[in-house]
Design an enzyme around this catalytic site. Structure first.
Site, PDB file in Angstrom:
ATOM      1  N   ASP A  82       0.771  -1.121  -0.040  1.00  0.00           N
ATOM      2  CA  ASP A  82       0.049  -0.008   0.085  1.00  0.00           C
ATOM      3  C   ASP A  82       0.831   1.081   0.075  1.00  0.00           C
ATOM      4  O   ASP A  82       0.550   2.167  -0.612  1.00  0.00           O
ATOM      5  CB  ASP A  82      -0.871  -0.038   1.037  1.00  0.00           C
ATOM      6  CG  ASP A  82      -2.034  -0.904   1.255  1.00  0.00           C
ATOM      7  OD1 ASP A  82      -3.328  -0.616   1.367  1.00  0.00           O
ATOM      8  OD2 ASP A  82      -1.744  -2.090   0.923  1.00  0.00           O
ATOM      9  N   CYS A 123       0.328  -7.669   5.495  1.00  0.00           N
ATOM     10  CA  CYS A 123      -0.166  -6.437   5.176  1.00  0.00           C
ATOM     11  C   CYS A 123      -1.386  -6.272   4.730  1.00  0.00           C
ATOM     12  O   CYS A 123      -2.124  -7.387   4.769  1.00  0.00           O
ATOM     13  CB  CYS A 123       1.032  -6.016   4.357  1.00  0.00           C
ATOM     14  SG  CYS A 123       2.579  -5.569   4.794  1.00  0.00           S
ATOM     15  N   ASP A 124      -1.952  -5.210   4.437  1.00  0.00           N
ATOM     16  CA  ASP A 124      -3.290  -4.588   4.317  1.00  0.00           C
ATOM     17  C   ASP A 124      -4.252  -5.762   3.543  1.00  0.00           C
ATOM     18  O   ASP A 124      -5.217  -5.940   4.325  1.00  0.00           O
ATOM     19  CB  ASP A 124      -3.285  -3.166   3.590  1.00  0.00           C
ATOM     20  CG  ASP A 124      -2.451  -2.116   4.432  1.00  0.00           C
ATOM     21  OD1 ASP A 124      -1.371  -2.608   4.855  1.00  0.00           O
ATOM     22  OD2 ASP A 124      -3.221  -1.064   4.816  1.00  0.00           O
ATOM     23  N   LYS A 125      -4.139  -5.854   2.395  1.00  0.00           N
ATOM     24  CA  LYS A 125      -5.181  -6.702   1.489  1.00  0.00           C
ATOM     25  C   LYS A 125      -4.644  -7.993   1.705  1.00  0.00           C
ATOM     26  O   LYS A 125      -5.613  -8.936   1.302  1.00  0.00           O
ATOM     27  CB  LYS A 125      -5.340  -6.013   0.392  1.00  0.00           C
ATOM     28  CG  LYS A 125      -5.400  -4.666   0.016  1.00  0.00           C
ATOM     29  CD  LYS A 125      -6.685  -3.995   1.114  1.00  0.00           C
ATOM     30  CE  LYS A 125      -6.573  -2.673   1.114  1.00  0.00           C
ATOM     31  NZ  LYS A 125      -5.553  -2.037   2.163  1.00  0.00           N
ATOM     32  N   CYS A 196       4.042  -1.652   8.734  1.00  0.00           N
ATOM     33  CA  CYS A 196       4.222  -0.203   9.378  1.00  0.00           C
ATOM     34  C   CYS A 196       3.692  -0.348  10.990  1.00  0.00           C
ATOM     35  O   CYS A 196       2.925  -0.636  11.407  1.00  0.00           O
ATOM     36  CB  CYS A 196       3.434   0.822   8.592  1.00  0.00           C
ATOM     37  SG  CYS A 196       3.848   0.770   6.770  1.00  0.00           S
ATOM     38  N   GLU A 449      -7.298   4.917  -1.198  1.00  0.00           N
ATOM     39  CA  GLU A 449      -6.899   5.494   0.025  1.00  0.00           C
ATOM     40  C   GLU A 449      -6.782   6.894  -0.143  1.00  0.00           C
ATOM     41  O   GLU A 449      -5.970   7.426  -0.898  1.00  0.00           O
ATOM     42  CB  GLU A 449      -5.990   4.810   0.962  1.00  0.00           C
ATOM     43  CG  GLU A 449      -6.216   3.290   1.552  1.00  0.00           C
ATOM     44  CD  GLU A 449      -5.097   2.667   2.240  1.00  0.00           C
ATOM     45  OE1 GLU A 449      -5.467   1.965   2.942  1.00  0.00           O
ATOM     46  OE2 GLU A 449      -4.006   3.346   2.426  1.00  0.00           O
ATOM     47  N   SER A 475      -6.516   5.168   5.166  1.00  0.00           N
ATOM     48  CA  SER A 475      -5.396   4.509   5.884  1.00  0.00           C
ATOM     49  C   SER A 475      -5.856   4.409   7.078  1.00  0.00           C
ATOM     50  O   SER A 475      -6.462   5.447   7.639  1.00  0.00           O
ATOM     51  CB  SER A 475      -4.273   4.950   5.582  1.00  0.00           C
ATOM     52  OG  SER A 475      -3.251   4.347   6.715  1.00  0.00           O
TER      53      SER A 475
END
Length: 563
Positions: A82, A123-125, A196, A449, A475
Site C-alpha cells: 500500500d 499487510c493490508d489486503k 508499518c 485510500e 489508511s
C-alpha cells in the site's frame, strides 16, 4: 485414523502417477504416506517490507509442520505494498488484489487436494485475502504474520513511521520545517522490515486474525525482528497438523460469534475503518449470514475504547505488544466477548485467555480496564444521512473530540490527485469540507485510500479546522475529521455525485449523521441531471473489477452474478 483429502491421489492403485511428480522434487515415500499435506501460502516478496522476512518465517513453519507429523508444500502468493502504491494509479489495484489473493489460494489448494493450510502475510489486503480463502475453502487453516516494524527516529512528538514523511511534506510546503529535516526522515522513519509500526489496516487485520481465533495467542503483534516471531511460526506449523488430524476447519473457528467478537475488539482498539470492508468480505466467504455493518452499528454505543495507539496516541505497535497486545485487550473486556468460540489451538477462547502468560507489565497509558476507558463509545462509527443513504464509515477514536461534530463548506474534487494538488498549493482553507468523489469500488476503480490528502492537511496545520469526505477509503493511520466508504458511491449515482462547491455539509461521528444541507427538491433536481461518467479503465483486471465490484457497504467484494 482420519482420512485426508490428499489420500485420494497419493494412496492406492494409480497413485504412482501423482507420487512420481512429487518424487521429481525430492519428496520421499515417508512424506507421501498418509501424512497430511499442508500447504504454505507464502506471500514473501522483496517489494513489501512487511513481507521481506517471510522466507525465514516460512522455514520455521515448515520445520514445525514436519515436527507435527505433516508434509509441507509451499507456494507463492502475490503481495502489493500500500505504501509504494500510495498517491498514484497503483493504488487502484490494491483493494482488488484482495480478490486475486483469495482466488489464487483456492486454485492451489483445490487443484492439488491439500489437506490444510498455513497462510503467511502481514499487510493490508493480503491478510484479509487469505482469511477469505480459508473461509471459502473451509479446511484446517492457521495464519502466521511477519510482525510489525520497529518505530523510527522521534519526529513531531513520537517515534516516526512511514506516515511521518507525508506529514513532513505538508510541513515543508508550509515552511514549518527545513528541506534537510524533511529529507532526513527518508533514512530514519522505517528502520527495518515489518508491517508499518502504527495501527493501520495491516496491524488491525493481524489483531483481528487473533480475535477470530486464526492465529496463535499473542501471535498478532510480535515484532518482526524478535525471536518470538520465529518460535510462534514453528509452533503454528505444529498446530496446523493437529487441526488437520482433528478436522477442525476454518469455519468452525471463524464463526458468527467469533466475528461479533472481532467487531467488538475493533471498536475497543479503534482499529482501521478498512476492517469494516474486510470483515464483511470474510463473513461473506464463510457464509455466516450476518451483516458486519449492522454489527458495527449495534455495538458502537456499547463498546468502550480501552486501547489507544498511533494514530490515536503516540504509542507504536511494539509498545502495544509489550503492554499485552490483543490477549490483554480481550482479557480486560472478556465479559463482553463470547469466550466459548473455538480457536486454532483446539481450545476455546476462554481456555486460551486463562492460560496466557504476559511477558511484560501492564501499561495503563496504552490498555485500560473497562471501568476506566479512554472513551465510552467504540472507535468506529457508521454514518447515514442524505449524503450516505446506505452508509459511511468514520473513526471517532482517532478524531479530536472538538471535531466530532463539524459543519463546513464543500470544496469538491473528482479525483484524489486534484485534491492533493489543491491542498499543497493552499487551495483548501479553514472551514472547508474536502469532497473527493469517483474513488469508490467501481468509480475509482478499486476504492483508493485518501491517505496523502489527509496527511497533507495535517502537515499544513488544517487537520483540526477542516474535514474530508469520500467514497474512497482511508489508511488506518489517518486522523482529523473524515468520513469514507460513502455508499452509494458517486459513480453509481449516489448523492455525493451532485455536491457543489460552497454547499454546506454537516458531519456528526457520534450520532452517525452525514448530511448535505440542501433541500430534497434540489437534490432530486441535481440527480435528475447527473450523467454516469465513462469507466476510467477499459482493459485488464481493473476494467473487470469496475463492472463486478459490490458497494463498500457490502465489503467491495466481487459479485459472482454478472450485471
Amino acid at each position: 485414523m482420519r482420512k485426508y483429502d490428499s489420500e485420494a491421489i497419493l494412496q492406492g492403485e494409480g497413485s504412482g502417477f501423482y507420487r512420481s511428480l512429487y518424487k521429481a522434487m525430492g519428496y520421499s515415500n515417508d512424506e507421501l504416506d498418509r501424512r497430511p499435506m499442508i500447504g504454505i501460502a507464502n506471500s514473501w516478496t522483496t517489494l513489501v517490507p512487511g513481507h521481506a522476512n517471510l522466507r525465514q518465517v516460512g522455514e520455521f513453519v515448515k520445520n514445525g509442520i514436519y515436527r507435527g507429523g505433516g508434509t509441507a508444500v509451499e507456494f507463492g502468493v502475490i503481495a502489493a505494498c500500500d505504501g509504494i502504491a500510495q498517491g498514484h494509479d497503483g493504488m487502484h489495484f490494491i483493494l482488488p488484489s484482495r480478490e486475486l489473493i483469495c482466488d489464487s489460494i483456492e486454485v492451489q489448494v483445490r487443484a492439488h487436494r491439500l489437506d490444510a493450510l498455513v497462510m503467511l502475510a502481514s499487510c493490508d489486503k493480503i491478510v484479509p485475502g487469505m482469511l477469505m480463502a480459508a473461509a471459502r475453502l473451509d479446511i484446517p487453516a492457521i495464519m502466521v504474520h511477519g510482525g510489525p516494524m520497529a518505530g523510527g527516529v522521534c519526529f513531531d512528538g513520537r517515534k516516526s513511521d512511514l506516515t511521518s514523511i507525508s506529514e513532513a511534506r505538508g510541513m515543508y510546503s508550509s515552511k514549518k520545517i527545513s528541506l534537510e529535516e524533511y529529507t532526513a526522515l527518508e533514512d530514519l522513519a522505517c528502520p527495518g522490515c515489518g508491517s508499518c509500526s502504527f495501527l493501520g489496516t495491516a496491524n488491525t487485520m493481524c489483531c483481528l486474525t487473533e480475535v477470530l481465533g486464526m492465529c496463535l495467542p499473542g501471535g498478532a503483534l510480535i515484532p518482526a525482528v524478535h525471536s518470538d516471531r520465529l518460535r510462534s511460526a514453528y509452533a503454528s506449523g505444529m498446530a496446523v497438523c493437529e487441526l488437520a488430524r482433528k478436522g477442525i476447519t476454518a469455519r468452525r473457528v471463524m464463526s458468527a460469534a467469533a466475528m461479533e467478537n472481532a467487531v467488538k475488539v475493533t471498536m475497543a482498539i479503534s482499529g482501521s475503518t478498512n476492517a469494516v470492508l474486510h470483515l464483511s468480505a470474510v463473513a461473506n466467504e464463510a457464509q455466516m449470514g450476518v451483516s458486519v455493518l449492522q454489527l458495527f452499528e449495534k455495538h458502537n454505543k456499547s463498546i468502550p475504547q480501552i486501547a489507544k495507539v498511533n494514530p490515536a496516541a503516540k504509542w507504536d505497535m511494539e509498545a502495544f505488544w509489550q503492554a499485552g497486545g490483543i490477549p490483554r485487550v480481550m482479557r480486560n473486556m472478556r465479559v463482553l466477548l463470547d469466550e466459548d468460540v473455538a480457536t486454532c489451538t483446539g481450545l476455546s477462547l476462554k481456555e486460551n485467555l486463562d492460560a496466557y502468560r504476559f511477558q511484560f507489565p501492564e501499561n495503563r497509558e496504552i490498555i485500560r480496564k473497562l471501568d476506566d476507558p479512554f472513551g465510552l463509545t467504540g472507535g468506529i462509527a457508521v454514518l447515514r444521512g442524505n449524503l450516505a443513504p446506505n452508509s459511511g464509515i468514520s473513526k471517532p477514536g482517532a478524531i479530536d473530540p472538538a471535531l466530532h461534530r463539524f459543519k463546513g463548506k464543500a470544496k469538491v474534487f473528482n479525483s484524489e490527485e486534484a485534491a492533493e494538488e489543491a491542498i499543497l498549493n493552499g487551495g483548501v482553507v479553514d472551514g472547508d469540507v474536502v469532497v473527493i468523489r469517483y474513488e469508490g469500488p467501481k468509480g475509482g476503480p478499486g476504492m483508493r485510500e485518501m491517505f496523502m490528502a489527509m496527511k497533507y492537511l495535517y502537515g499544513r496545520g488544517l487537520n483540526k479546522s477542516t474535514a474530508l469526505i469520500t467514497d474512497g477509503r482511508f489508511s488506518g493511520t489517518n486522523n482529523g475529521c473524515f468520513v469514507g466508504h460513502i455508499s452509494p458511491e458517486a459513480a453509481e449515482g449516489g448523492p455525493l455525485a451532485i455536491v457543489e462547491d460552497g454547499d454546506l455539509v454537516s458531519i456528526d461521528v457520534i450520532d452517525g449523521i452525514l448530511n448535505l444541507e440542501v433541500s430534497d427538491a434540489e437534490i432530486a433536481r441535481r440527480l435528475a441531471g447527473w450523467k454516469k461518467p465513462p469507466r476510467k479503465f477499459t482493459t485488464g483486471y481493473l476494467e473487470l473489477y469496475s463492472r463486478v465490484a459490490s458497494s463498500a457497504a457490502e465489503g467491495a467484494i466481487i459479485r459472482r452474478e454478472m450485471e
